[in-house]
Write a protein that holds these residues in place. Structure first.
Motif, mmCIF file in Angstrom:
data_model
loop_
_atom_site.group_PDB
_atom_site.id
_atom_site.type_symbol
_atom_site.label_atom_id
_atom_site.label_comp_id
_atom_site.label_asym_id
_atom_site.label_seq_id
_atom_site.Cartn_x
_atom_site.Cartn_y
_atom_site.Cartn_z
ATOM 1 N N THR A 59 0.820 -1.218 0.000
ATOM 2 C CA THR A 59 0.000 0.000 0.000
ATOM 3 C C THR A 59 0.853 1.268 0.000
ATOM 4 O OG1 THR A 59 -0.137 0.054 2.401
ATOM 5 C CG2 THR A 59 -1.860 -1.140 1.253
ATOM 6 N N THR A 60 2.168 1.125 -0.174
ATOM 7 C CA THR A 60 3.002 2.326 -0.158
ATOM 8 C C THR A 60 3.140 2.932 -1.546
ATOM 9 O OG1 THR A 60 4.993 0.990 -0.456
ATOM 10 C CG2 THR A 60 4.420 1.580 1.798
ATOM 11 N N ARG A 86 -4.661 -5.066 -0.483
ATOM 12 C CA ARG A 86 -4.921 -3.643 -0.268
ATOM 13 C C ARG A 86 -6.073 -3.438 0.708
ATOM 14 N NH1 ARG A 86 -4.081 -1.463 -6.120
ATOM 15 N NH2 ARG A 86 -1.856 -1.105 -5.988
ATOM 16 N N HIS A 143 0.192 7.952 7.353
ATOM 17 C CA HIS A 143 -1.174 7.510 7.617
ATOM 18 C C HIS A 143 -1.574 6.601 6.456
ATOM 19 C CE1 HIS A 143 -1.682 10.827 10.597
ATOM 20 N NE2 HIS A 143 -0.911 11.484 9.756
ATOM 21 N N SER A 144 -2.761 6.033 6.520
ATOM 22 C CA SER A 144 -3.241 5.280 5.367
ATOM 23 C C SER A 144 -4.728 5.567 5.176
ATOM 24 C CB SER A 144 -2.985 3.782 5.552
ATOM 25 O OG SER A 144 -3.165 3.122 4.321
ATOM 26 N N TRP A 202 -8.297 4.980 3.873
ATOM 27 C CA TRP A 202 -8.996 3.728 3.556
ATOM 28 C C TRP A 202 -10.506 3.886 3.666
ATOM 29 C CZ3 TRP A 202 -9.548 -1.201 6.974
ATOM 30 C CH2 TRP A 202 -10.015 -2.255 6.173
ATOM 31 N N LYS A 232 -6.717 0.367 0.636
ATOM 32 C CA LYS A 232 -6.105 1.509 1.317
ATOM 33 C C LYS A 232 -4.904 2.024 0.539
ATOM 34 C CE LYS A 232 -5.987 -1.163 4.919
ATOM 35 N NZ LYS A 232 -6.404 -2.452 4.343
ATOM 36 N N ASP A 242 -1.377 4.429 1.344
ATOM 37 C CA ASP A 242 -0.617 5.104 2.395
ATOM 38 C C ASP A 242 -0.442 6.588 2.085
ATOM 39 O OD1 ASP A 242 -0.470 2.690 3.579
ATOM 40 O OD2 ASP A 242 1.676 2.373 3.281
ATOM 41 N N CYS A 268 -8.310 5.636 9.193
ATOM 42 C CA CYS A 268 -6.861 5.554 9.000
ATOM 43 C C CYS A 268 -6.431 4.121 9.274
ATOM 44 C CB CYS A 268 -6.117 6.495 9.937
ATOM 45 S SG CYS A 268 -4.319 6.422 9.728
ATOM 46 N N GLU A 273 -2.920 3.101 9.016
ATOM 47 C CA GLU A 273 -1.514 2.929 9.386
ATOM 48 C C GLU A 273 -1.297 3.623 10.721
ATOM 49 O OE1 GLU A 273 1.329 1.274 7.643
ATOM 50 O OE2 GLU A 273 1.669 1.454 9.781
#
Lengths: 548, 360
Positions: A306-307, A377, B180-181, B183, B190, B192, B215, B217
């Motif tokens: 997810t980065t 994800r 943060h993520s 979502w 999600k 980041d 969030c 993360e």
């Protein structure tokens, strides 16, 4: 019986405290590792129960948000670095030299150094509760830039990093020791292809530790430099916070296998003994361990889907993650076919081994979902992942470790553990474990992120959380039963004898507990199962030629 | 002429507020946050991918599970030791069998890999006609910026962020502090929010509805509290909402940082609502416990006499718009300094002060 073939001598002198503190004997060091690990298991378990208590219902129960964040951060750090790894190192320390027919580890002083550095690392980590602001609230993953002095000014983060560097250095030194011991100290006739599978698993693990752990130590040193010397490795713009994740997972994904492979080795020892059959496909098990060891280094970025990775990297890490499922599956079938056609005796070690097989399977299958990127994800950083890695590390490794404890404690201390309480322990742990962690799959699918101190009642997560909390307290009960069992068995002191389980490997060829020098005469090995051969010869039965 | 203009303006304002209020009341369900935000009840084409992959893989996994556990149970039942001297045949392995259980899982994985790549390809490119929304993560709230109209909202003052259903929406995600993520499970996976980077996640074929977001993360103390709703409405409703928001924003006159500025008389009940809406509760408790900043318990008694030069009202006024002028012992000045310059108008500030003066 076996002892008549390879006679040992009983320990005659009681060891004093000074003996324990200054010992370089691999068995005493192993026992101290195991005790240390159990103490930290109690600490990490207490933290787990605090987490579950807090999440049982919506709203604040016991902790505030800050305390909660510290508790789950230290729970993960403790269980991985201060329980699972020291426990495996402890069993490896005790049994690798015995299994290969050696008198000690290759470097006994280095071995003692590793132990006491582990103690020191643990003290450093736990002393972070005492600094102003309390322990680090950064997860066990310590992502930048949350760990920078801007967002985490407390010196507990420095103690966390220094503690992990000390623990990592201890592991690295231990890995060198295991590799040299296994390669150079084997008894005559103990070829690599006659090596017991537990020893093989420790060897593969040691190579992984040697290659992966320095990466973590380096990353932690960079983090410390960022915090204290003004470097900007992980600072946004001038550095890159995502670099931390690459370095961290380059260690920490192999670390998952570092924690699982030795437990697989324990299972590979127990199943043949309690089935009265050789392991099914010895070389397949060895090669799949090696394959896992190598492939374990190719999958780290699946923690970072997810980065925003490039499409090429995404495809590569999806593929590598799926490939690693294959050798793991191979082992699963080999284990089950070791039991099929055997003569199964359901003593506690076998029960926990079966627990390992059935629970680790679920952990393996749920991992495949996460390899599929569009699923990951959604599932990433939710309770699905918490369920997945607890099925691997608890359902797998901890069940394997407890199986190993029931299997080997009689050798280490000379007395048998109670079977009745052992079976109660197993069923409580099996039920409690599934009640705790199975609902977490559903919580993840219902969108509950991990590391949440609290959640609104309207989200519909309450029932599953409550079930998980009840399960956690059943696990507590299971370990209290274990504790009672160990204490009562120690008081009862029913002698285990040299070879209580009709074992296959050399640790059963000496007394329980073994003498300081392990074997009065170094055994000569001519097959995979030397102790079984000796037993058959003594009974006047034919010993068939084994494959290796 | 000038007077007429003011009347029209006032009417338009009233109408806009009414519109916005009715719209929110109708569209946001009574529950503040929708029931389980699960991708298994997708609200967009992108989220539907989850189910399209999840159910077939679950079916495969179930078959494998039943097969393996079945074999295990078979072994347990069939091969339990019946006599103490049982000696089973010593089988060391079987190359054919082992080859089979290496190749079949490898083939299953190859199929899964192909399925994954096909679905992934559909996600890869953000549609060019997508409406862009810039989403910025902060400790501990989200800021939404609609570049087409210049509207800026954040999740401390509202939990509802509207999107239209007639075109895809692309969320361009970044962060101002830690990672943060972002979502919204029913819209997509999600993404980041990483300081110094912009990651895009988009949603097309969005169905009207309220979709809970959060969030994902770990980002520090109040990570669990970065909740919001995405509300998908028809383009007509979206335009009305947008006009109302833009109008309200244009009417907003921040009070500034001059503590001499005259304030209207305050209304404590509105102040209480503002104390929550502006996010004050995140750091200031009402029960005496210490969060990030001092508790507000007993503020009515304490504000007087903090300073020899300032009255209670002036002290509170200063503490909100210039929080670093006077910092209570044992605390650092970490309070945002934009309450006067960006977030509160004179009425809101007066309401807040009136509320704080009621806290015994």
């Amino acid at each position: 019986m076996a002892a008549t073939t390879y006679p040992g001598s009983a320990v005659t002198r009681r060891a004093s405290l000074v003996d324990w503190l200054t010992t370089v004997d691999h068995k005493k060091i192993g026992i101290m590792y195991v005790i240390l690990a159990f103490l930290f298991f109690a600490a990490g378990g207490t933290l787990a129960l605090l987490i579950r208590w807090e999440l049982a219902l919506p709203g604040q129960q016991l902790l505030d948000a800050d305390q909660y964040n510290k508790v789950f951060s230290m729970h993960g750090t403790t269980m991985i670095f201060l329980f699972v790894i020291p426990m495996l190192v402890g069993l490896g320390n005790y049994f690798v030299p015995l299994q290969i027919g050696a008198r000690d580890m290759a470097f006994p002083r280095l071995n003692a150094l590793s132990l006491w550095m582990t103690v020191g690392g643990g003290i450093l980590l736990y002393s972070s509760w005492l600094v102003p602001g309390g322990a680090a609230a950064i997860g066990w993953t310590g992502y930048a830039p949350l760990t920078s002095t801007t967002f985490s000014p407390s010196s507990s983060v420095d103690l966390w990093a220094i503690g992990l560097i000390v623990l990592g250095s201890a592991s690295t030194a231990g890995a060198v020791n295991f590799i040299v011991t296994t390669l150079n100290m084997r008894a005559p006739g103990m070829t690599m292809w006659r090596l017991p599978l537990f020893t093989w698993s420790v060897l593969v693990t040691a190579f992984m530790v040697l290659l992966a752990t320095p990466m973590l130590s380096g990353a932690l040193a960079m983090q410390l430099a960022d915090r204290n010397l003004g470097t900007q490795f992980f600072v946004p713009e001038s550095g890159d916070p995502v670099l931390w994740q690459h370095l961290f997972w380059f260690y920490s994904h192999p670390a998952v296998y570092i924690m699982v492979v030795p437990a697989m080795g324990v299972i590979s020892e127990i199943l043949p003994v309690f089935s009265r059959k050789p392991i099914f496909g010895y070389s397949a098990i060895v090669w799949s361990s090696i394959a896992i060891g190598v492939l374990g280094f190719t999958t780290w970025a699946h923690h970072m889907f997810t980065t925003g990775l490039s499409p090429l990297l995404e495809s590569f890490f999806i593929l590598s993650t799926m490939i690693i499922a294959v050798p793991t599956g191979v082992k699963m079938f080999n284990w089950i076919f070791t039991m099929i056609g055997g003569s199964l005796k359901f003593d506690t070690p076998l029960l926990f081994s079966i627990g390992f097989l059935s629970m680790f399977l679920i952990g393996g299958l749920s991992g495949v979902f996460q390899a599929v990127l569009p699923l990951d994800r959604q599932l990433h950083d939710t309770y699905w992942v918490v369920a997945h890695f607890h099925y691997v590390i608890f359902g797998g490794t901890v069940f394997g470790l407890v199986a190993g404890a029931y299997y080997w404690l009689p050798k280490m201390f000379g007395f048998k553990l109670g079977e009745g309480l052992g079976k109660i322990h197993f069923w409580l742990m099996f039920i409690g474990f599934n009640l705790t962690f199975f609902p977490m799959h559903i919580l993840g699918l219902l969108g509950m992120p991990r590391r949440y101190f609290d959640y609104p009642a309207e989200r519909g997560w309450t029932e599953y959380n409550l079930a998980a909390t009840i399960g956690a307290f059943i696990i507590l009960l299971a370990f209290l039963v274990f504790l009672v069992n160990v204490i009562m068995s120690a008081i009862r002191r029913e002698p285990a004898g040299d070879d209580p389980w009709e074992g296959n490997t050399l640790e059963w060829a000496t007394t329980s507990p073994p003498p300081v020098h392990n074997f009065d005469r170094i055994p000569v090995v001519s097959s995979l199962r030397p102790v079984r051969d000796a037993r058959l010869r003594l009974a006047g039965e034919p010993v068939e030629d084994e494959l290796h | 002429m000038k007077k007429d203009h003011r009347v029209v303006l006032r009417l338009r304002r009233a109408a806009a507020v009414l519109f916005a209020t009715v719209l929110v009341a109708v569209l946001v369900p009574l529950q503040a946050f929708a029931a389980p935000p699960t991708p298994l009840r997708p609200g967009s084409g992108n989220a539907a991918v989850f189910g399209a992959l999840f159910w077939p893989i679950l079916a495969i996994a179930t078959v494998v599970f039943v097969l393996v556990e079945g074999l295990l149970i078979f072994a347990i039942v069939r091969y339990r030791r019946r006599y103490d001297d049982d000696t089973p045949v010593q089988v060391h392995g079987n190359n054919t069998l082992e080859l089979i259980w290496t190749i079949i899982p490898a083939l299953i994985m190859a199929v899964l890999f192909a399925m994954t790549l096909v679905e992934l390809q559909k996600e890869r490119n953000t549609p060019p006609d997508a409406m862009r929304i810039e989403v910025t993560g902060h400790q501990w709230y989200w800021e939404f910026y609609y570049p087409e109209t210049g509207l800026k909202l954040d999740s401390r003052t509202t939990t509802s962020f509207f999107i239209p259903t007639d075109r895809p929406v692309a969320f361009e995600v970044t962060s101002k502090d830690v990672i943060h993520s972002f979502w919204v499970p029913q819209l997509n996976g999600k993404m980041d929010a990483i300081p110094g980077r912009v990651n895009t996640v988009w949603a097309g074929d969005v169905k009207p509805g309220t979709y809970a977001g959060q969030c994902a993360e770990f980002c520090g103390l109040r990570h669990y509290n970065m909740l919001f709703n995405i509300i998908a409405v028809t383009p007509e409703d979206f335009d009305v909402w947008m006009q109302a928001q833009v109008f309200l924003a244009s009417q907003f006159r921040p009070v500034g940082t001059d503590i001499e500025a005259p304030l209207p008389s305050g209304e404590a009940t509105s102040g209480e609502a503002l104390f929550v809406a502006q996010g004050c509760v995140a750091c200031h408790s009402l029960d005496g416990s210490t969060l990030v900043g001092p508790s507000m318990q007993g503020m009515a008694g304490r504000a007087e006499g903090r300073s020899t030069e300032l009255s209670a009202e002036q002290y509170l006024h200063q503490s909100i718009v210039l929080p670093c002028e006077y910092v209570v012992d044992g605390f650092a000045c970490v309070m945002p300094q934009n309450f006067g310059t960006e977030k509160l108008d004179a009425q809101a500030l007066a309401d807040l002060i009136a509320y704080l003066e009621t806290l015994e």
